[in-house]
Design an enzyme around this catalytic site. Sequence first.
Site, PDB file in Angstrom:
ATOM      1  N   LYS A  34       0.839  -1.210   0.000  1.00 21.14           N
ATOM      2  CA  LYS A  34       0.000   0.000   0.000  1.00 21.14           C
ATOM      3  C   LYS A  34       0.869   1.254   0.000  1.00 21.14           C
ATOM      4  CE  LYS A  34      -3.869  -2.323   2.166  1.00 21.14           C
ATOM      5  NZ  LYS A  34      -4.268  -2.909   0.947  1.00 21.14           N
ATOM      6  N   CYS A  35       1.838   1.269  -0.873  1.00 22.58           N
ATOM      7  CA  CYS A  35       2.836   2.335  -0.932  1.00 22.58           C
ATOM      8  C   CYS A  35       2.777   2.985  -2.316  1.00 22.58           C
ATOM      9  CB  CYS A  35       4.217   1.706  -0.680  1.00 22.58           C
ATOM     10  SG  CYS A  35       5.632   2.783  -0.919  1.00 22.58           S
ATOM     11  N   GLY A  36       3.199   4.221  -2.397  1.00 29.54           N
ATOM     12  CA  GLY A  36       3.280   4.886  -3.695  1.00 29.54           C
ATOM     13  C   GLY A  36       4.240   4.177  -4.648  1.00 29.54           C
TER      14      GLY A  36
END
Length: 158
Positions: A34-36
């Site tokens: 759930k990271c850029g």
Amino acid sequence: MNIYDYEVATIDGQHKSLEEYQGKVLLIVNTASKCGFTPQYKGLEALYQQYKNQGLEILGFPCNQFGHQEPGNETEIQAFCSSTYDVSFPLFSKIEVNGNHAHPLYQYLKDEQSGILGSKKIKWNFTKFLVDRAGKVVKRYAPTNTPESIKKDIEQLL
């Protein structure tokens, strides 16, 4: 100590010695779902597909230390990586990469290749370490270095 002296747990809980990867070029990455930078899974998988038959192994280590961007358990992480990015390279159990509980492998990687301005601390998800066929940690890449941007370095080691 060298890279082959470490043991890790696979995402399904099996113990694995990194000695099994002796003679391979390794790209070791701390990952998060759930990271850029999560779309880098696509580039990592493309590198793996392109070079695995020439001796490249990509080892993904989920980590929840940065913004709690890897909240799931191992089953959820594996399902996400498989269904969203068709990840087929090896994934391992969730670990810590900084602090008192940092996995010994990451303590070693950070000792071998420090980051910007000599910092050993991992700054964020998708920090990458490139290891040659002899087990030497040759380079460290920031999360902003895309898998595509390090392709030439990998090719030189293959």
